[in-house]
Design a protein around this motif. Structure first.
Motif, PDB file in Angstrom:
ATOM      1  N   ALA A   1       0.827  -1.213   0.000  1.00 36.80           N
ATOM      2  CA  ALA A   1       0.000   0.000   0.000  1.00 36.80           C
ATOM      3  C   ALA A   1       0.857   1.257   0.000  1.00 36.80           C
ATOM      4  O   ALA A   1       0.536   2.245  -0.673  1.00 36.80           O
ATOM      5  CB  ALA A   1      -0.926  -0.003   1.213  1.00 36.80           C
ATOM      6  N   LEU A   2       1.947   1.246   0.738  1.00 37.38           N
ATOM      7  CA  LEU A   2       2.851   2.391   0.802  1.00 37.38           C
ATOM      8  C   LEU A   2       3.588   2.578  -0.521  1.00 37.38           C
ATOM      9  O   LEU A   2       3.623   3.669  -1.095  1.00 37.38           O
ATOM     10  CB  LEU A   2       3.841   2.189   1.944  1.00 37.38           C
ATOM     11  N   LEU A   3       4.175   1.494  -1.022  1.00 36.73           N
ATOM     12  CA  LEU A   3       4.986   1.581  -2.233  1.00 36.73           C
ATOM     13  C   LEU A   3       4.137   1.877  -3.468  1.00 36.73           C
ATOM     14  O   LEU A   3       4.587   2.576  -4.383  1.00 36.73           O
ATOM     15  CB  LEU A   3       5.763   0.288  -2.429  1.00 36.73           C
ATOM     16  N   ALA A   4       2.913   1.360  -3.493  1.00 40.21           N
ATOM     17  CA  ALA A   4       2.047   1.601  -4.648  1.00 40.21           C
ATOM     18  C   ALA A   4       1.731   3.090  -4.797  1.00 40.21           C
ATOM     19  O   ALA A   4       1.668   3.620  -5.916  1.00 40.21           O
ATOM     20  CB  ALA A   4       0.751   0.799  -4.506  1.00 40.21           C
ATOM     21  N   GLU A   5       1.537   3.771  -3.667  1.00 38.65           N
ATOM     22  CA  GLU A   5       1.258   5.205  -3.723  1.00 38.65           C
ATOM     23  C   GLU A   5       2.466   5.967  -4.260  1.00 38.65           C
ATOM     24  O   GLU A   5       2.340   6.878  -5.088  1.00 38.65           O
ATOM     25  CB  GLU A   5       0.901   5.713  -2.326  1.00 38.65           C
ATOM     26  N   VAL A   6       3.650   5.607  -3.779  1.00 38.43           N
ATOM     27  CA  VAL A   6       4.870   6.273  -4.228  1.00 38.43           C
ATOM     28  C   VAL A   6       5.064   6.075  -5.728  1.00 38.43           C
ATOM     29  O   VAL A   6       5.360   7.013  -6.477  1.00 38.43           O
ATOM     30  CB  VAL A   6       6.088   5.748  -3.452  1.00 38.43           C
ATOM     31  N   GLU A   7       4.882   4.855  -6.166  1.00 38.96           N
ATOM     32  CA  GLU A   7       5.096   4.563  -7.583  1.00 38.96           C
ATOM     33  C   GLU A   7       4.044   5.222  -8.474  1.00 38.96           C
ATOM     34  O   GLU A   7       4.332   5.639  -9.598  1.00 38.96           O
ATOM     35  CB  GLU A   7       5.139   3.048  -7.774  1.00 38.96           C
ATOM     36  N   ALA A   8       2.813   5.351  -7.961  1.00 39.70           N
ATOM     37  CA  ALA A   8       1.763   6.013  -8.738  1.00 39.70           C
ATOM     38  C   ALA A   8       2.054   7.498  -8.925  1.00 39.70           C
ATOM     39  O   ALA A   8       1.658   8.098  -9.932  1.00 39.70           O
ATOM     40  CB  ALA A   8       0.411   5.824  -8.051  1.00 39.70           C
ATOM     41  N   LEU A   9       2.758   8.092  -7.961  1.00 43.66           N
ATOM     42  CA  LEU A   9       3.079   9.513  -8.040  1.00 43.66           C
ATOM     43  C   LEU A   9       4.296   9.795  -8.913  1.00 43.66           C
ATOM     44  O   LEU A   9       4.543  10.952  -9.279  1.00 43.66           O
ATOM     45  CB  LEU A   9       3.338  10.069  -6.635  1.00 43.66           C
ATOM     46  N   ALA A  10       5.066   8.773  -9.250  1.00 44.91           N
ATOM     47  CA  ALA A  10       6.322   8.967  -9.964  1.00 44.91           C
ATOM     48  C   ALA A  10       6.179   9.800 -11.236  1.00 44.91           C
ATOM     49  O   ALA A  10       7.012  10.679 -11.492  1.00 44.91           O
ATOM     50  CB  ALA A  10       6.964   7.613 -10.271  1.00 44.91           C
ATOM     51  N   PRO A  11       5.154   9.585 -12.070  1.00 43.48           N
ATOM     52  CA  PRO A  11       5.050  10.424 -13.279  1.00 43.48           C
ATOM     53  C   PRO A  11       4.877  11.906 -12.968  1.00 43.48           C
ATOM     54  O   PRO A  11       5.324  12.760 -13.728  1.00 43.48           O
ATOM     55  CB  PRO A  11       3.809   9.859 -13.983  1.00 43.48           C
ATOM     56  N   TRP A  12       4.222  12.220 -11.862  1.00 46.55           N
ATOM     57  CA  TRP A  12       4.040  13.621 -11.471  1.00 46.55           C
ATOM     58  C   TRP A  12       5.326  14.190 -10.870  1.00 46.55           C
ATOM     59  O   TRP A  12       5.543  15.393 -10.893  1.00 46.55           O
ATOM     60  CB  TRP A  12       2.893  13.751 -10.482  1.00 46.55           C
ATOM     61  N   ALA A  13       6.182  13.317 -10.351  1.00 50.40           N
ATOM     62  CA  ALA A  13       7.438  13.763  -9.751  1.00 50.40           C
ATOM     63  C   ALA A  13       8.525  13.975 -10.788  1.00 50.40           C
ATOM     64  O   ALA A  13       9.525  14.625 -10.522  1.00 50.40           O
ATOM     65  CB  ALA A  13       7.912  12.729  -8.720  1.00 50.40           C
ATOM     66  N   ALA A  14       8.337  13.434 -11.964  1.00 49.40           N
ATOM     67  CA  ALA A  14       9.391  13.472 -12.979  1.00 49.40           C
ATOM     68  C   ALA A  14       9.585  14.857 -13.584  1.00 49.40           C
ATOM     69  O   ALA A  14      10.596  15.132 -14.203  1.00 49.40           O
ATOM     70  CB  ALA A  14       9.064  12.456 -14.082  1.00 49.40           C
ATOM     71  N   GLY A  15       8.618  15.740 -13.407  1.00 44.94           N
ATOM     72  CA  GLY A  15       8.711  17.061 -14.002  1.00 44.94           C
ATOM     73  C   GLY A  15       8.098  17.075 -15.389  1.00 44.94           C
ATOM     74  O   GLY A  15       8.308  16.158 -16.179  1.00 44.94           O
ATOM     75  N   ASP A  16       7.336  18.101 -15.694  1.00 41.39           N
ATOM     76  CA  ASP A  16       6.617  18.165 -16.959  1.00 41.39           C
ATOM     77  C   ASP A  16       6.391  19.640 -17.295  1.00 41.39           C
ATOM     78  O   ASP A  16       5.778  20.371 -16.519  1.00 41.39           O
ATOM     79  CB  ASP A  16       5.277  17.431 -16.827  1.00 41.39           C
ATOM     80  N   PRO A  17       6.910  20.100 -18.426  1.00 39.85           N
ATOM     81  CA  PRO A  17       6.736  21.522 -18.760  1.00 39.85           C
ATOM     82  C   PRO A  17       5.287  21.928 -18.974  1.00 39.85           C
ATOM     83  O   PRO A  17       4.970  23.113 -18.982  1.00 39.85           O
ATOM     84  CB  PRO A  17       7.554  21.668 -20.057  1.00 39.85           C
ATOM     85  N   GLY A  18       4.398  20.955 -19.134  1.00 41.95           N
ATOM     86  CA  GLY A  18       2.993  21.262 -19.329  1.00 41.95           C
ATOM     87  C   GLY A  18       2.146  20.977 -18.116  1.00 41.95           C
ATOM     88  O   GLY A  18       0.945  20.737 -18.242  1.00 41.95           O
ATOM     89  N   SER A  19       2.737  20.992 -16.940  1.00 43.90           N
ATOM     90  CA  SER A  19       2.008  20.602 -15.736  1.00 43.90           C
ATOM     91  C   SER A  19       1.367  21.797 -15.037  1.00 43.90           C
ATOM     92  O   SER A  19       1.833  22.929 -15.137  1.00 43.90           O
ATOM     93  CB  SER A  19       2.949  19.883 -14.758  1.00 43.90           C
ATOM     94  N   VAL A  20       0.283  21.510 -14.311  1.00 44.76           N
ATOM     95  CA  VAL A  20      -0.418  22.541 -13.568  1.00 44.76           C
ATOM     96  C   VAL A  20      -0.723  22.025 -12.173  1.00 44.76           C
ATOM     97  O   VAL A  20      -1.037  20.846 -11.989  1.00 44.76           O
ATOM     98  CB  VAL A  20      -1.717  22.962 -14.292  1.00 44.76           C
ATOM     99  N   ALA A  21      -0.621  22.905 -11.179  1.00 44.69           N
ATOM    100  CA  ALA A  21      -0.958  22.561  -9.799  1.00 44.69           C
ATOM    101  C   ALA A  21      -2.036  23.509  -9.303  1.00 44.69           C
ATOM    102  O   ALA A  21      -1.888  24.733  -9.401  1.00 44.69           O
ATOM    103  CB  ALA A  21       0.273  22.661  -8.898  1.00 44.69           C
ATOM    104  N   ILE A  22      -3.123  22.933  -8.799  1.00 43.19           N
ATOM    105  CA  ILE A  22      -4.197  23.701  -8.184  1.00 43.19           C
ATOM    106  C   ILE A  22      -4.089  23.466  -6.684  1.00 43.19           C
ATOM    107  O   ILE A  22      -4.219  22.331  -6.215  1.00 43.19           O
ATOM    108  CB  ILE A  22      -5.571  23.247  -8.713  1.00 43.19           C
ATOM    109  N   LEU A  23      -3.822  24.516  -5.931  1.00 39.28           N
ATOM    110  CA  LEU A  23      -3.546  24.387  -4.505  1.00 39.28           C
ATOM    111  C   LEU A  23      -4.586  25.130  -3.682  1.00 39.28           C
ATOM    112  O   LEU A  23      -4.879  26.303  -3.954  1.00 39.28           O
ATOM    113  CB  LEU A  23      -2.161  24.957  -4.167  1.00 39.28           C
ATOM    114  N   GLY A  24      -5.134  24.447  -2.684  1.00 37.33           N
ATOM    115  CA  GLY A  24      -6.105  25.077  -1.801  1.00 37.33           C
ATOM    116  C   GLY A  24      -5.925  24.601  -0.381  1.00 37.33           C
ATOM    117  O   GLY A  24      -4.872  24.134   0.011  1.00 37.33           O
ATOM    118  N   GLY A  25      -6.996  24.696   0.400  1.00 36.26           N
ATOM    119  CA  GLY A  25      -6.932  24.234   1.781  1.00 36.26           C
ATOM    120  C   GLY A  25      -6.216  25.206   2.688  1.00 36.26           C
ATOM    121  O   GLY A  25      -5.908  26.343   2.320  1.00 36.26           O
ATOM    122  N   VAL A  26      -5.925  24.735   3.905  1.00 37.47           N
ATOM    123  CA  VAL A  26      -5.308  25.596   4.919  1.00 37.47           C
ATOM    124  C   VAL A  26      -4.022  25.017   5.499  1.00 37.47           C
ATOM    125  O   VAL A  26      -3.333  25.697   6.265  1.00 37.47           O
ATOM    126  CB  VAL A  26      -6.294  25.858   6.086  1.00 37.47           C
TER     127      VAL A  26
END
Length: 395
Positions: A172-197
């Motif tokens: 469960a821990l490793l699957a989450e890390v590996e699923a995030l890998a494409p977002w961690a690789a960096g992408d010139p066309g990426s967007v982040a929407i940030l909210g919350g407190v």
């Protein structure tokens, strides 16, 4: 521990589990009793089933809420949900330390599990107490750690405990890390929407993502801090868990990377001492006694999102853009619809975000942990597991 080297940690899937072995399973079931989103419970099921099917005796440590603000409550609902998903009874015991908890764990039969009391009811847990970790270590002989949702924390049960006993990363821990890998690789066309407190959004994510993302769209306390830093009056709008740090980061990113941040021109405000709700232009300011609770997503933001999505970019949304729990959903609905342009290249981060944003695509159970991983490439829980692995190899 690099974001690209999860193979450096000892894995539960590589362990030989014998009938009668005593295991401690560190789960991340931070789910309120009446929550409609139980993904943080369900993601731990496969690892638990593997242990139980092999005859392990499993004491489950999990958390919910915090002792600091009184939001920590008992967690019998976690045992009930696991019982349903596993198709076998998972018992519940109200404490996680002391003679009674140790006796309950020791009394388990092969193939049985018990959810012990919420570790967050003890204020020492979030302080990373070594003394408390020693108490947890008496509940079993080996540790499997899932709990991606707090892998960024140095808590007693999911960090200090791992230095006391042989410890292994659950799937469960490793699957989450590996699923995030494409977002961690960096992408010139990426967007982040940030909210919350939360501080992870107003400081860590904002400072990190303006360097790695083509576009940052703020909401919640992130937006309020940026509007104030840009010279606008924000009345009594929240600046999140750490206002001074939020202000400092907002000033810094606007000075360096204002070209990557798109601020709205209209906000929705709410009267703190009454029931008034009013849409205002940002340039007109928000008076004292009123707070920003939502905003109108500008057309140019939607245009950029459409272009990035159709151009193969990636998107993530962490934290609700408005005060959704009070019914202020204008920005949230607009962004949720825009994420459809990204398909499976869009992801929601965090339990509250997943519950409050109407998007059925990819998701991570971790908000703060996912942001930490994406910005820093490291998580304390993975680091301590990797260190154990290195020492085992060296010996």
């Amino acid at each position: 521990m690099s974001r690209h080297h999860t193979q450096e940690v000892p894995r539960l899937s590589d362990c030989t589990v014998a009938r009668g072995d005593r295991w401690i399973y560190v789960a991340g079931c931070n789910v309120a009793p009446r929550s409609t989103d139980v993904g943080r419970i369900d993601c731990e099921v496969d690892d638990l089933r593997r242990l139980l099917d092999r005859g392990a005796r499993v004491a489950i440590l999990t958390h919910q809420g915090s002792a600091a603000d009184g939001s920590a409550v008992p967690v019998p609902h976690v045992a009930a949900r696991l019982s349903d998903r596993l198709g076998r009874t998972v018992a519940y015991h109200p404490t996680s330390t002391g003679p009674a908890a140790r006796a309950r764990a020791a009394a388990l039969h092969p193939g049985d599990a018990v959810v012990l009391g919420n570790v967050r009811l003890d204020p020492r847990e979030q302080q990373g107490s070594g003394e408390l970790a020693d108490e947890y270590a008496q509940l079993g002989d080996a540790v499997a750690v899932g709990a991606f949702s707090r892998a960024h924390r140095r808590d007693a049960s999911n960090h200090a405990l791992l230095t006391r006993l042989p410890s292994h990363a659950a799937t469960a821990l490793l699957a989450e890390v590996e699923a995030l890998a494409p977002w961690a690789a960096g992408d010139p066309g990426s967007v982040a929407i940030l909210g919350g407190v939360k501080r992870e959004k107003t400081t860590i994510a904002l400072a990190g993502f303006v360097e790695t993302h083509a576009l940052v769209l703020p909401g919640g306390a992130v937006l309020h801090a940026l509007l104030e830093a840009a010279g606008n009056d924000i009345g009594d709008s929240s600046l999140g868990e750490d206002p001074s740090s939020a202000r400092a980061v907002a000033r810094d990113v606007l000075a360096r990377r204002a070209d990557r941040i798109l601020l709205p021109r209209r906000v929705v405000t709410r009267e703190l001492a009454g029931a008034g709700v009013q849409e205002r232009r940002v340039v007109d300011g928000v008076p004292a006694g009123w707070a920003i609770v939502d905003h109108v997503v500008p057309d140019e933001a939607l245009t950029r999102l459409r272009e990035l999505g159709r151009g193969g970019g990636r998107a993530l949304l962490a934290g609700t853009p408005g005060l959704v729990t009070a019914g202020h959903v204008t920005a949230t609905r607009a962004y949720a619809a825009a994420l459809e342009w990204f398909g499976d290249r869009a992801m929601l981060l965090g339990g509250d975000t997943v519950q409050d944003v109407p998007f059925a695509g990819r998701r991570s159970t971790g908000g703060g942990s996912a942001l930490r991983f994406l910005v820093d490439g490291e998580l304390p829980v993975l680091q301590v597991l990797a260190l154990r692995q290195q020492r085992a190899v060296a010996s």
